[in-house]
Scaffold this motif. Structure first.
Motif, PDB file in Angstrom:
ATOM      1  N   VAL A 158      63.006  26.242  31.522  1.00 56.77           N
ATOM      2  CA  VAL A 158      63.976  25.500  32.340  1.00 56.77           C
ATOM      3  C   VAL A 158      63.514  24.056  32.430  1.00 56.77           C
ATOM      4  O   VAL A 158      62.329  23.780  32.591  1.00 56.77           O
ATOM      5  N   ALA A 159      64.463  23.110  32.318  1.00 56.11           N
ATOM      6  CA  ALA A 159      64.150  21.698  32.502  1.00 56.11           C
ATOM      7  C   ALA A 159      65.254  21.064  33.332  1.00 56.11           C
ATOM      8  O   ALA A 159      66.424  21.355  33.131  1.00 56.11           O
ATOM      9  N   PHE A 160      64.878  20.249  34.287  1.00 56.40           N
ATOM     10  CA  PHE A 160      65.899  19.518  35.049  1.00 56.40           C
ATOM     11  C   PHE A 160      65.309  18.215  35.559  1.00 56.40           C
ATOM     12  O   PHE A 160      64.093  18.045  35.656  1.00 56.40           O
ATOM     13  N   LYS A 161      66.227  17.295  35.876  1.00 57.55           N
ATOM     14  CA  LYS A 161      65.823  15.956  36.304  1.00 57.55           C
ATOM     15  C   LYS A 161      65.399  16.003  37.764  1.00 57.55           C
ATOM     16  O   LYS A 161      66.181  16.411  38.618  1.00 57.55           O
ATOM     17  N   LYS A 162      64.154  15.636  38.056  1.00 57.60           N
ATOM     18  CA  LYS A 162      63.692  15.640  39.443  1.00 57.60           C
ATOM     19  C   LYS A 162      62.420  14.821  39.522  1.00 57.60           C
ATOM     20  O   LYS A 162      61.512  14.979  38.722  1.00 57.60           O
ATOM     21  N   THR A 163      62.346  13.963  40.482  1.00 54.71           N
ATOM     22  CA  THR A 163      61.132  13.182  40.696  1.00 54.71           C
ATOM     23  C   THR A 163      60.546  13.566  42.044  1.00 54.71           C
ATOM     24  O   THR A 163      61.273  13.617  43.037  1.00 54.71           O
ATOM     25  N   PHE A 164      59.264  13.851  42.063  1.00 60.31           N
ATOM     26  CA  PHE A 164      58.609  14.113  43.348  1.00 60.31           C
ATOM     27  C   PHE A 164      58.357  12.778  44.032  1.00 60.31           C
ATOM     28  O   PHE A 164      57.834  11.852  43.409  1.00 60.31           O
ATOM     29  N   SER A 165      58.702  12.683  45.281  1.00 58.39           N
ATOM     30  CA  SER A 165      58.554  11.398  45.984  1.00 58.39           C
ATOM     31  C   SER A 165      58.015  11.636  47.391  1.00 58.39           C
ATOM     32  O   SER A 165      58.741  11.484  48.356  1.00 58.39           O
ATOM     33  N   TYR A 166      56.786  12.094  47.441  1.00 56.74           N
ATOM     34  CA  TYR A 166      56.142  12.241  48.750  1.00 56.74           C
ATOM     35  C   TYR A 166      54.893  11.363  48.758  1.00 56.74           C
ATOM     36  O   TYR A 166      54.458  10.869  47.713  1.00 56.74           O
ATOM     37  N   ALA A 167      54.314  11.193  49.937  1.00 57.75           N
ATOM     38  CA  ALA A 167      53.168  10.295  50.068  1.00 57.75           C
ATOM     39  C   ALA A 167      52.019  10.775  49.175  1.00 57.75           C
ATOM     40  O   ALA A 167      51.631  11.933  49.224  1.00 57.75           O
ATOM     41  N   GLY A 168      51.516   9.887  48.369  1.00 62.44           N
ATOM     42  CA  GLY A 168      50.375  10.211  47.522  1.00 62.44           C
ATOM     43  C   GLY A 168      50.693  11.035  46.295  1.00 62.44           C
ATOM     44  O   GLY A 168      49.799  11.576  45.657  1.00 62.44           O
ATOM     45  N   PHE A 169      51.991  11.112  45.917  1.00 60.83           N
ATOM     46  CA  PHE A 169      52.335  11.979  44.773  1.00 60.83           C
ATOM     47  C   PHE A 169      51.801  11.422  43.456  1.00 60.83           C
ATOM     48  O   PHE A 169      51.600  12.155  42.504  1.00 60.83           O
ATOM     49  N   GLU A 170      51.554  10.073  43.410  1.00 58.85           N
ATOM     50  CA  GLU A 170      51.025   9.505  42.153  1.00 58.85           C
ATOM     51  C   GLU A 170      49.648  10.073  41.821  1.00 58.85           C
ATOM     52  O   GLU A 170      49.257  10.144  40.660  1.00 58.85           O
ATOM     53  N   MET A 171      48.922  10.468  42.861  1.00 58.92           N
ATOM     54  CA  MET A 171      47.569  10.975  42.648  1.00 58.92           C
ATOM     55  C   MET A 171      47.558  12.444  42.215  1.00 58.92           C
ATOM     56  O   MET A 171      46.548  12.951  41.729  1.00 58.92           O
ATOM     57  N   GLN A 172      48.682  13.136  42.414  1.00 66.07           N
ATOM     58  CA  GLN A 172      48.726  14.565  42.116  1.00 66.07           C
ATOM     59  C   GLN A 172      48.770  14.791  40.599  1.00 66.07           C
ATOM     60  O   GLN A 172      49.348  13.994  39.860  1.00 66.07           O
ATOM     61  N   PRO A 173      48.169  15.897  40.144  1.00 65.03           N
ATOM     62  CA  PRO A 173      48.290  16.208  38.709  1.00 65.03           C
ATOM     63  C   PRO A 173      49.746  16.512  38.359  1.00 65.03           C
ATOM     64  O   PRO A 173      50.481  17.058  39.173  1.00 65.03           O
ATOM     65  N   LYS A 174      50.138  16.144  37.139  1.00 63.93           N
ATOM     66  CA  LYS A 174      51.523  16.351  36.695  1.00 63.93           C
ATOM     67  C   LYS A 174      51.649  17.577  35.783  1.00 63.93           C
ATOM     68  O   LYS A 174      52.690  17.798  35.191  1.00 63.93           O
ATOM     69  N   ARG A 175      50.579  18.361  35.689  1.00 63.60           N
ATOM     70  CA  ARG A 175      50.619  19.508  34.783  1.00 63.60           C
ATOM     71  C   ARG A 175      49.820  20.661  35.393  1.00 63.60           C
ATOM     72  O   ARG A 175      48.691  20.460  35.849  1.00 63.60           O
ATOM     73  N   TYR A 176      50.424  21.848  35.430  1.00 64.20           N
ATOM     74  CA  TYR A 176      49.753  23.035  35.973  1.00 64.20           C
ATOM     75  C   TYR A 176      49.929  24.193  34.990  1.00 64.20           C
ATOM     76  O   TYR A 176      51.051  24.433  34.517  1.00 64.20           O
ATOM     77  N   GLU A 177      48.861  24.914  34.720  1.00 58.95           N
ATOM     78  CA  GLU A 177      48.962  26.102  33.870  1.00 58.95           C
ATOM     79  C   GLU A 177      48.998  27.346  34.751  1.00 58.95           C
ATOM     80  O   GLU A 177      48.227  27.463  35.702  1.00 58.95           O
ATOM     81  N   ASN A 178      49.916  28.284  34.400  1.00 56.17           N
ATOM     82  CA  ASN A 178      50.127  29.525  35.156  1.00 56.17           C
ATOM     83  C   ASN A 178      50.246  29.291  36.666  1.00 56.17           C
ATOM     84  O   ASN A 178      49.532  29.893  37.465  1.00 56.17           O
ATOM     85  N   PRO A 179      51.142  28.392  37.090  1.00 53.88           N
ATOM     86  CA  PRO A 179      51.263  28.153  38.531  1.00 53.88           C
ATOM     87  C   PRO A 179      52.089  29.248  39.209  1.00 53.88           C
ATOM     88  O   PRO A 179      52.894  29.922  38.574  1.00 53.88           O
TER      89      PRO A 179
END
Length: 509
Positions: free
Chosen positions: A240-261
């Motif tokens: 599944v792919a869809f357009k969405k941007t995370f926009s919470y405080a400090g989200f730039e610091m969060q990893p953008k890739r997770y395996e088996n989440p």
């Protein structure tokens, strides 16, 4: 009274009777008024000819879009929205046809699009050409039912012949099946705007369809359009792919890739009101990841959480996209299309839809025939030979059907700027010598064995096109009268809307 007086009396009586007025009702019966005043009726041979002419006009609108050298049409609707397409069904849908007989051709193009996806221009051309070949017989007064009977016979013979000569591909050999599917997809894309990238897209389409389950639901293939970039930057996401941007405080610091989440499916409003619709779309999309939707965060146990093999947030053009890959519950995929103008990406989407439908059909019906006018020429030769073995009117009519089939290779030649008469003569000679799969060679202005050249399409496409075109022609021939009722508002209730209090709306007391 002598004879002279008697004669004078008879003459005076006759003169008197001739001067008396005679009631017209005694001379002619009272006319019976059956239809409402203003009803327009037209019938007989002129009506049939008028309907055939209307269908010719429809075919002229899509004639030049057939084949790899076909031209595109630019349609502008009443709101000024421009659509560029060479898909027969799309063009006819946007033309807004009002002629009742011509609408039949629009309907068969739509049914061909819904049933097999490709061949919408072919089916319209065939139906119009069938009617064109029959026009002289109708003008001479040949009964339409005689024509219809001959056409039904010819269609049955043609369908049987296709089934007899179609080549089946073994499903056991996965590599051979994949090659077949890619060739069918490439043939469908040959006549489209993206023909230059057909190899790239045919592989993508086959990958997309192969990733689905047995039902092969079209809904499970999502297509997202992102403006900008080259066509080759389009990609297939197995998930599944869809357009969405995370926009919470400090989200730039969060990893953008997770395996088996682990994925929590929350039907809870986490964002501002303006984002609500986006959140709902996301909840529906992520159902593919398994688990179940929760309305609160109070009971988060392992069995209600979804899972996927890989989650990542990726920049695609000017947009941020969330990819959920390797979803366990639903076999689904998403194609992300890149390209320039909006009209271009929309036409690319329509082209891929045709190719996806063709690949689905080829998986279900694993028999193929050669395209490029080859199958039509073979059927034409077969029916012409058959017609010579039967006597009477049927011989002429089946011969007319056989001649009409030649419209497909002829139009392919015309659209490519070739000498159609010369190439058709070569094709007739080759098919008479047994060259069953010879068709038009667009690249070299000649004829070629299109089966060897890998111009393949599922046999079901041609069968559906022939039966639909023949049925439409028979339907139009069976109509000998058109009755147009005047507008129903003529005898509406007196007064009408806009008079009196409240303009006809119920009144509050």
């Amino acid at each position: 009274m002598d004879a002279a007086d008697r004669c004078e009396q008879i003459i005076s009586l006759l003169t008197l009777s001739s001067c008396l007025p005679v009631s017209p009702s005694l001379l002619q019966p009272t006319p019976v008024i059956l239809l409402k005043e203003g009803t327009d009726t037209s019938q007989g041979i002129p009506q049939l000819i008028s309907n055939i002419n209307a269908c010719q006009v429809i075919s002229e609108a899509v004639r030049t879009t057939l084949g790899p050298r076909g031209m595109d049409k630019l349609m502008v609707d009443s709101r000024g929205k421009a659509t560029i397409s060479n898909d027969g069904a799309t063009i006819l849908k946007l033309l807004d046809v009002v002629h009742p007989a011509a609408k039949t051709l629009v309907d068969i193009a739509r049914s061909q699009d819904a049933e097999v996806g490709d061949g919408t221009t072919s089916v319209t051309l065939l139906a119009a050409e069938f009617l064109k070949q029959l026009k002289p017989y109708v003008e001479e007064g040949l009964h339409p039912q005689t024509i219809i009977r001959a056409f039904r016979t010819a269609t049955n013979l043609a369908v049987s012949k296709i089934k007899e000569i179609a080549v089946s591909v073994k499903k056991d050999d996965k590599q051979e099946q994949r090659e077949l599917l890619e060739k069918c997809a490439a043939t469908a894309l040959n006549s489209k705007l993206i023909a230059g990238q057909k190899d790239f897209f045919s592989k993508m389409v086959v990958d997309a369809v192969m990733s689905l389950d047995e039902l092969m639901s079209l809904k499970m293939i999502g297509i997202k359009k992102v403006q900008g970039g080259a066509l080759e930057e389009s990609q297939l996401v197995s998930g599944v792919a869809f357009k969405k941007t995370f926009s919470y405080a400090g989200f730039e610091m969060q990893p953008k890739r997770y395996e088996n989440p682990k994925i929590a499916l929350l039907n809870v409003e986490l964002e501002l009101k303006a984002e609500k619709d986006n959140a709902e779309v996301r909840v529906k999309s992520v159902e593919a990841c398994g688990g179940s939707i929760q309305t609160s965060v109070g009971a988060m146990t392992n069995d209600v959480l979804g899972q996927c093999e890989l989650f990542e947030e990726v920049q695609v053009g000017g947009e941020r996209y969330n990819f959920f890959k390797g979803c366990p519950k639903a076999k689904t995929c998403t194609i992300i299309l890149r390209g320039g103008a909006e009209q271009f990406t929309e036409e690319t989407e329509r082209s891929l839809h045709d190719a996806i439908m063709i690949v689905r059909r080829a998986i279900k019906n694993d028999s193929v025939v050669a395209g490029g006018g080859a199958i039509e020429m073979e059927l034409s030769k077969y029916l012409r030979d058959y017609s010579r073995t039967i006597p009477g009117k049927q011989q002429l009519l089946i011969g007319a059907y056989a001649k009409a089939l030649e419209i497909i290779p002829r139009q392919l030649c015309d659209n490519a700027g070739f000498d159609a008469t010369n190439i058709l003569n070569k094709l007739r000679a080759k098919h008479a010598q047994g060259g069953m799969w010879y068709g038009v060679d667009i690249n070299n202005e000649d004829i070629a064995d299109n089966f060897v050249a890998c111009v393949w399409e599922p046999s079901i496409v041609r069968i559906n096109a022939l039966t639909a075109a023949s049925e439409a022609a028979c339907l139009i021939l069976s109509v000998d009268e058109t009755i147009k009722n005047p507008r129903s508002s003529v005898d509406g209730p007196p007064g009408g809307a806009g008079r009196g209090r409240g303009r006809g709306r119920p009144h509050a007391h």
